[in-house]
Scaffold this motif. Sequence first.
Motif, short mmCIF file in Angstrom:
data_model
loop_
_atom_site.label_atom_id
_atom_site.label_comp_id
_atom_site.label_asym_id
_atom_site.label_seq_id
_atom_site.Cartn_x
_atom_site.Cartn_y
_atom_site.Cartn_z
N ALA A 16 0.37 -0.92 0.18
CA ALA A 16 0.38 -0.30 -0.05
C ALA A 16 0.99 0.84 -0.13
N ALA A 20 0.93 3.85 -2.83
CA ALA A 20 0.59 6.15 -2.32
C ALA A 20 1.70 6.05 -2.86
N ALA A 122 -2.60 10.91 2.04
CA ALA A 122 -2.62 8.70 2.04
C ALA A 122 -3.87 8.71 1.70
N ALA A 126 -6.33 6.45 -0.79
CA ALA A 126 -6.54 5.56 -1.10
C ALA A 126 -8.46 5.16 -1.23
N ASP A 129 -8.26 5.64 -5.32
CA ASP A 129 -7.64 4.89 -6.37
C ASP A 129 -8.70 3.14 -6.22
N HIS A 130 -9.36 3.41 -5.12
CA HIS A 130 -10.21 2.15 -4.30
C HIS A 130 -11.38 2.59 -5.63
N ARG A 134 -5.84 4.05 -10.03
CA ARG A 134 -4.43 4.68 -9.57
C ARG A 134 -4.28 6.49 -9.77
N GLY A 137 -5.92 9.07 -8.01
CA GLY A 137 -5.44 8.77 -6.81
C GLY A 137 -4.99 9.86 -6.76
N TRP A 168 -9.68 8.31 6.40
CA TRP A 168 -9.39 6.37 6.28
C TRP A 168 -10.55 6.25 6.93
N TYR A 171 -13.02 5.21 4.27
CA TYR A 171 -12.51 4.63 3.15
C TYR A 171 -12.60 2.88 3.85
N ARG A 175 -14.43 -0.71 2.34
CA ARG A 175 -14.09 -1.65 2.36
C ARG A 175 -14.65 -1.96 3.46
#
Length: 389
Positions: A16, A20, A122, A126, A129-130, A134, A137, A168, A171, A175
């Motif tokens: 990861a 990043a 970051a 993330a 990117d998800h 990329r 991101g 985060w 994120y 997930r």
Amino acid sequence: MTDLDQRPPPSRAGHALRRAAPALLVYAGVRALGLAVLAAWGAAAGKSPHTLLTARWDSLWYTRVAEHGYGWEVTLPDGSVHSNLAFFPLLPWLERLVATTGLSHADAGLVVSWVASLCAAAGIFAIADHLYGRRAGICAAALWAVLPVGIVQSMAYSESLFTALAAWSLYAVLRGRWVTAGLLASGAGLTRPVGAAVVAAIWAAAALQVVRERRAGAVRERRADARMLLGVVLAPLGAAGYVLWVGHRTGGGLLGYLDVQAGWGNGFDFGYAFARFVGEKFTSVPGALAGVGLIVGVALVVWLYVLGVRARQPLPLLVYCGIVVVLALCAAGYFGSKPRLLMPAFPLLLPVAVALARLRTSRSALVLGGVAVASAAYGAFWLHGSGPP
């Protein structure tokens, strides 16, 4: 078997971080440019960049909380009371922790903010990117760095810390990591009042998942249900705990924190005071230009949010971003700080990041480089002004 075959597989964290790395390098480069321009401007103006970053406006209040705790207040000539209870405790706690290394509390706040800003970049990377890949991101992290008020990310303020926790947490929701999302949301709630937006995003995501599974007739494991429920319960504990503590300390009960904010002239009036502030700009020609600029800025924010809705951004992002925007634009007081209050609304940048990612690398770099230079100059100009960012 060769030595290469015997090497352990790369860790998830290592993979990861490598993925990043370009985004973090671009982000750090933009912020370094901003600090360099601020230093050059300060040298010409005879002002210390260090003082501007650590010892003015809100950063002074956070430092005082870190050094002496809560209970300090200032009574203004008009009778209003500014209490340091208005400032949530996580940043001062971290300043106090870092200061055990021998740094001053002010410098500790700067360290926390700089590290948190990288974590925020970051997290934004993330998420983008998800969802989009990329390149998007990298562009999203760069766009957050080149915001006109991006210099705040390098100040001893709480925006970077809050954005890191919020990004985060969101994120983790995307997930399906509910407990992690709830813990981070609780931390965000200990950082700024707008932490409620992260809590609402988690609750909305959980409700949507339950509805979808019931419609599909899906059967979930009890452990999965328990994790989601625990995340939902954990999310509001930080903000609720501090607000209840302030209410107990002030004797104001559940409304105690609102009374503290009212002393600062803050409150939620559905944007009436801000609209009146904008309207008053049109009493003169220079003011009218500023008024038009404010209207265009608000329209741009709304347009970017609509683009996110049309692009079908995940519900947690839309809920979080919508609440951040509404609270920033519809709150009374400190109108010059509204751009800073909008800074955590990073999902607004995702449509632009996707568009930039579709360009050739040289073209997107040229666009971002030009905006970065303008942002660095504006940030230096802004901090050398008289009012707080």
